[in-house]
Design an enzyme around this catalytic site. Structure first.
Site, mmCIF file in Angstrom:
data_model
loop_
_atom_site.group_PDB
_atom_site.id
_atom_site.type_symbol
_atom_site.label_atom_id
_atom_site.label_comp_id
_atom_site.label_asym_id
_atom_site.label_seq_id
_atom_site.Cartn_x
_atom_site.Cartn_y
_atom_site.Cartn_z
ATOM 1 N N GLN A 1 0.875 -1.172 0.000
ATOM 2 C CA GLN A 1 0.000 0.000 0.000
ATOM 3 C C GLN A 1 0.909 1.217 0.000
ATOM 4 O O GLN A 1 1.498 1.569 1.012
ATOM 5 C CB GLN A 1 -0.866 -0.041 1.270
ATOM 6 C CG GLN A 1 -1.568 1.254 1.622
ATOM 7 C CD GLN A 1 -3.055 1.221 1.294
ATOM 8 O OE1 GLN A 1 -3.725 0.248 1.645
ATOM 9 N NE2 GLN A 1 -3.533 2.245 0.619
ATOM 10 N N GLY A 2 1.090 1.793 -1.188
ATOM 11 C CA GLY A 2 1.984 2.957 -1.288
ATOM 12 C C GLY A 2 1.189 4.248 -1.286
ATOM 13 O O GLY A 2 -0.037 4.240 -1.149
ATOM 14 N N ALA B 1 -0.145 4.097 -5.156
ATOM 15 C CA ALA B 1 -0.862 2.914 -5.647
ATOM 16 C C ALA B 1 -1.005 1.846 -4.568
ATOM 17 O O ALA B 1 -0.240 1.802 -3.612
ATOM 18 C CB ALA B 1 -0.104 2.338 -6.838
ATOM 19 N N ASP C 1 11.839 5.790 -12.923
ATOM 20 C CA ASP C 1 11.996 5.572 -11.476
ATOM 21 C C ASP C 1 12.840 4.314 -11.243
ATOM 22 O O ASP C 1 12.393 3.339 -10.648
ATOM 23 C CB ASP C 1 10.612 5.433 -10.831
ATOM 24 C CG ASP C 1 10.659 5.488 -9.308
ATOM 25 O OD1 ASP C 1 11.695 5.915 -8.753
ATOM 26 O OD2 ASP C 1 9.671 5.100 -8.671
ATOM 27 N N LYS D 1 -2.743 -3.618 -9.920
ATOM 28 C CA LYS D 1 -2.247 -2.340 -9.402
ATOM 29 C C LYS D 1 -3.360 -1.311 -9.516
ATOM 30 O O LYS D 1 -3.857 -1.056 -10.614
ATOM 31 C CB LYS D 1 -1.010 -1.912 -10.203
ATOM 32 C CG LYS D 1 -0.347 -0.673 -9.663
ATOM 33 C CD LYS D 1 1.050 -0.500 -10.233
ATOM 34 C CE LYS D 1 1.679 0.774 -9.716
ATOM 35 N NZ LYS D 1 3.050 0.927 -10.184
HETATM 36 N N1 LIG Z 1 4.253 -7.916 -11.575
HETATM 37 C C1 LIG Z 1 4.586 -8.073 -10.311
HETATM 38 N N2 LIG Z 1 4.734 -9.318 -9.787
HETATM 39 C C2 LIG Z 1 5.033 -9.488 -8.469
HETATM 40 N N3 LIG Z 1 5.208 -8.477 -7.599
HETATM 41 C C3 LIG Z 1 5.080 -7.221 -8.055
HETATM 42 C C4 LIG Z 1 4.771 -6.947 -9.428
HETATM 43 N N4 LIG Z 1 4.668 -5.613 -9.593
HETATM 44 C C5 LIG Z 1 4.916 -5.077 -8.395
HETATM 45 N N5 LIG Z 1 5.172 -6.019 -7.470
HETATM 46 C C6 LIG Z 1 5.461 -5.819 -6.046
HETATM 47 O O1 LIG Z 1 4.695 -4.725 -5.573
HETATM 48 C C7 LIG Z 1 5.550 -3.653 -5.142
HETATM 49 C C8 LIG Z 1 4.918 -2.330 -5.544
HETATM 50 O O2 LIG Z 1 4.725 -2.271 -6.959
HETATM 51 P P1 LIG Z 1 5.079 -0.964 -7.795
HETATM 52 O O3 LIG Z 1 6.520 -0.658 -7.667
HETATM 53 O O4 LIG Z 1 4.542 -1.158 -9.167
HETATM 54 O O5 LIG Z 1 4.182 0.085 -7.041
HETATM 55 P P2 LIG Z 1 4.522 1.446 -6.270
HETATM 56 O O6 LIG Z 1 5.981 1.623 -6.100
HETATM 57 O O7 LIG Z 1 3.643 1.522 -5.090
HETATM 58 O O8 LIG Z 1 3.944 2.342 -7.354
HETATM 59 P P3 LIG Z 1 4.137 3.836 -7.716
HETATM 60 O O9 LIG Z 1 5.627 4.125 -7.617
HETATM 61 O O10 LIG Z 1 3.569 3.893 -9.111
HETATM 62 O O11 LIG Z 1 3.389 4.566 -6.658
HETATM 63 C C9 LIG Z 1 6.891 -3.939 -5.805
HETATM 64 O O12 LIG Z 1 7.960 -3.389 -5.079
HETATM 65 C C10 LIG Z 1 6.923 -5.454 -5.848
HETATM 66 O O13 LIG Z 1 7.350 -5.982 -4.605
HETATM 67 MG MG LIG Z 2 7.730 0.909 -7.061
#
Ligand SMILES: Nc1ncnc2c1ncn2[C@@H]1O[C@H](COP(=O)(O)OP(=O)(O)OP(=O)(O)O)[C@@H](O)[C@H]1O
Ligand SMILES: [Mg+2]
Length: 239
Positions: free
Chosen positions: A28-29, A32, A149, A48
């Protein structure tokens, strides 16, 4: 019913079914929320979502969510057609700000580096990993894909295999033939390594070396990278 309508109906069915599936929160960021769920029976996938930000004006919020979601989905699709390493894009609903993609079994590069820290083979494993990162980033840049990023959390290792790097999180990415943008991509990676890993200078120099070896036209980007670095240093001295 046309083929396109048919596909849309199928997607809707899959989509509504998936809503009933168990969703396990992965992260939970701020921007996203990421879930592990399923869209095809028996096959895990990643969802996502970019939930509405109630403090933003609703129209602006919808526009931003739609834009980021589409930008990420487009880049995933583009990388797929170019044979670059990223999760397969399954389904996108820009209005709801949701993307379904392939679930990558493995771990992030960040976690991998931490996990090998006490290993006897640390140096060897790390050198190989940094070398692979340089090669894969060069592959993105050769094709004018700017990740936007590049951090060690946004690179995963499929099955924890350091020779199988998969880029994720393309929400800030673009497609542009710009040396400056590529140089900034490298700079972001350098800063990310410096903030999370000891000995980062040495690590990053291995990545740069393999970046330059893997792509003949990288020289101009690397020159530009030195400028970006200088600007970054000046800025941090000014504060
Ligand atoms: N396709 C995938 N398969 C498995 N795990 C994933 C995948 N995509 C993301 N994750 C896991 O989810 C976490 C968060 O995903 P992501 O980096 O896309 O989001 P975020 O950093 O919260 O997004 P944003 O930077 O757009 O706010 C990643 O660090 C990874 O651990
Ligand atoms: Mg990320």
């Amino acid at each position: 019913m046309t083929e396109k309508q048919d596909l849309r109906e199928t997607c809707k069915v899959l989509y509504s079914t998936s809503e009933e599936q168990n969703r396990v929160t992965v992260k939970q960021g701020a921007e996203a929320v990421v879930f592990r769920t399923s869209i095809f029976p028996g096959e895990p996938c990643l969802l996502k979502c970019r939930p509405a930000k109630h403090w933003r004006h609703p129209i602006l919020d919808q526009r931003l969510t739609r834009r980021r979601c589409l930008a990420e989905a487009r880049l995933l699709a583009k990388c797929q057609t170019l044979g670059l390493k990223c999760p397969l894009l399954y389904f996108v609903d820009p209005k709801r700000g949701e993307i379904y993609m392939e679930w990558i079994e493995g771990c992030s590069v960040r976690d991998y580096i931490r996990s090998i820290e006490s290993s006897e083979e640390y140096e060897v494993l790390l050198r190989r990993l940094m070398n692979n990162i340089g090669k894969e980033v060069a592959n993105l840049h050769k094709n004018d894909i700017i990740h936007g990023d590049l951090t060690t959390s946004n690179m995963m290792l499929r099955n924890k295999n350091q020779d199988d790097i998969v880029f994720i999180d393309f929400g800030l990415g673009t497609v542009i033939e710009s040396e400056e943008d590529k140089a900034v991509d490298l700079y972001v990676l350098e800063r990310a390594l410096a903030s999370t890993h000891p000995n980062s200078e040495q690590l990053f120099s291995l990545t740069l070396e393999s970046y330059s070896k893997s792509w003949k036209a990288s020289k101009s980007v690397l020159r530009r990278f030195e400028d970006v670095r200088m600007r970054g240093r000046k800025r941090s001295m000014v504060g």
